[in-house]
Design an enzyme around this catalytic site. Structure first.
Site, mmCIF file in Angstrom:
data_model
loop_
_atom_site.group_PDB
_atom_site.id
_atom_site.type_symbol
_atom_site.label_atom_id
_atom_site.label_comp_id
_atom_site.label_asym_id
_atom_site.label_seq_id
_atom_site.Cartn_x
_atom_site.Cartn_y
_atom_site.Cartn_z
ATOM 1 N N HIS A 161 0.844 -1.192 0.000
ATOM 2 C CA HIS A 161 0.000 0.000 0.000
ATOM 3 C C HIS A 161 0.885 1.250 0.000
ATOM 4 O O HIS A 161 2.039 1.185 0.428
ATOM 5 C CB HIS A 161 -0.867 0.059 1.275
ATOM 6 C CG HIS A 161 -1.980 -0.942 1.328
ATOM 7 N ND1 HIS A 161 -2.136 -1.811 2.375
ATOM 8 C CD2 HIS A 161 -3.009 -1.187 0.484
ATOM 9 C CE1 HIS A 161 -3.217 -2.555 2.175
ATOM 10 N NE2 HIS A 161 -3.765 -2.199 1.032
ATOM 11 N N CYS A 248 -2.863 0.727 9.861
ATOM 12 C CA CYS A 248 -3.897 -0.234 9.395
ATOM 13 C C CYS A 248 -4.913 -0.585 10.472
ATOM 14 O O CYS A 248 -6.020 -1.025 10.164
ATOM 15 C CB CYS A 248 -3.263 -1.553 8.971
ATOM 16 S SG CYS A 248 -1.712 -1.426 8.167
HETATM 17 C C1 CIR Z 1 -3.452 -7.588 3.715
HETATM 18 O O1 CIR Z 1 -2.582 -8.124 3.027
HETATM 19 O O2 CIR Z 1 -4.436 -7.054 3.216
HETATM 20 C C2 CIR Z 1 -3.292 -7.603 5.215
HETATM 21 N N1 CIR Z 1 -2.671 -8.814 5.603
HETATM 22 C C3 CIR Z 1 -2.515 -6.412 5.693
HETATM 23 C C4 CIR Z 1 -3.206 -5.120 5.448
HETATM 24 C C5 CIR Z 1 -2.443 -3.954 5.923
HETATM 25 N N2 CIR Z 1 -3.219 -2.773 5.817
HETATM 26 C C6 CIR Z 1 -2.722 -1.580 5.585
HETATM 27 O O3 CIR Z 1 -1.525 -1.429 5.318
HETATM 28 N N3 CIR Z 1 -3.560 -0.556 5.581
#
Ligand code: CIR
Length: 253
Positions: A161, A248
């Protein structure tokens, strides 16, 4: 300044979450305890925290930042690019309805995850990633324009991201690593460069005058302090195993 945050408790199924980290399987009890300390830290910073129940159906649902964008006047329900996460937005309308009169929605065939969205004053940067496509970003930017705000897209080559590699702190400072450090799109900012071996700490979180930094990234913490910010460290090691960082774990507004 932020006054509110929404978090979702980690679920027991966390170990099934998406990951490219190769750091092992997250332990639920440990993750729960780290999440509790995260909530306490937000509360200490003056935030009124709404805690949503865990959702076993969606292993990654603790990373609630990806399911919505919250501004002052309005919220946007996203459409996650990861298929296993798409359903995480179900129920968000009710949750956000308690706080926002205006709720917008990203529609098919746009995809957008909140981790790709970074706000700097009245302008948003929107990462184009494996999770967020041009249609999703364009839809968001149109919504922003409707509310008198602006946005621009940032192409990402390797990062999960946008906010995996960049965080806006305050006072024109960005914390930045990897492919984004040289980007002309961020040349006007004062930069705190995160070394590659501490890249995870590029996802740090400014909240009401303090910067939350993941524990164990002391070079970055010192650089942030040298730039004049007070820091607070939090252990996020269980979430790191799933590529998740400090931002997150909450929606802040
Ligand atoms: C994913 O791969 O979607 C989750 N394991 C981690 C998401 C992390 N979210 C973020 O950076 N906003």
């Amino acid at each position: 300044m932020f006054t509110r945050a929404i978090v979702r408790l980690p679920c027991r199924n966390l170990k099934e979450g998406l990951s490219s980290a190769d750091l092992g399987i997250p332990l639920y009890e440990e993750a729960f305890s780290q999440h509790g300390k995260y909530i306490s830290a937000l509360k200490k910073l003056g935030i009124d925290v709404t805690i949503l129940d865990s959702d076993e159906q969606y292993p990654d649902s603790v990373f609630i930042e990806d399911a919505a964008i919250c501004d002052r006047e309005f919220a946007v329900i996203t459409r996650p690019g990861a298929l296993s996460r798409r359903g995480e937005t179900e129920g968000m309308k009710e949750v956000l309805g308690d706080f926002f009169n205006h709720i917008e929605i990203i529609n098919q065939s746009g995809t957008l995850e909140g981790g790709d969205v970074m706000k700097v004053n009245d302008h948003y940067y929107v990462g184009i990633s494996a999770r967020t496509n041009h249609k999703g970003a364009d839809q968001l930017i149109r919504v922003l324009n409707d509310y008198g705000l602006t946005g621009e897209k940032v192409r990402l080559a390797k990062m999960l991201h946008l906010k995996t590699g960049i965080s806006y702190l305050d006072n024109d400072y960005i914390l930045v690593s990897g492919e984004l450090a040289e980007s002309r799109q961020f040349s006007k900012f004062r930069k705190i460069i995160v070394d590659p071996h501490e890249a995870y700490a590029a996802n740090s979180l400014w909240i009401n005058g303090k910067v939350l930094v993941p524990e164990g990234f002391n070079d970055t913490r010192r650089k942030i302090e040298k730039a004049g910010f007070e820091t607070l460290t939090l252990d996020t090691s269980e979430f790191r195993k799933l590529d998740g960082g400090l931002s997150c774990l909450s929606l802040r507004f």
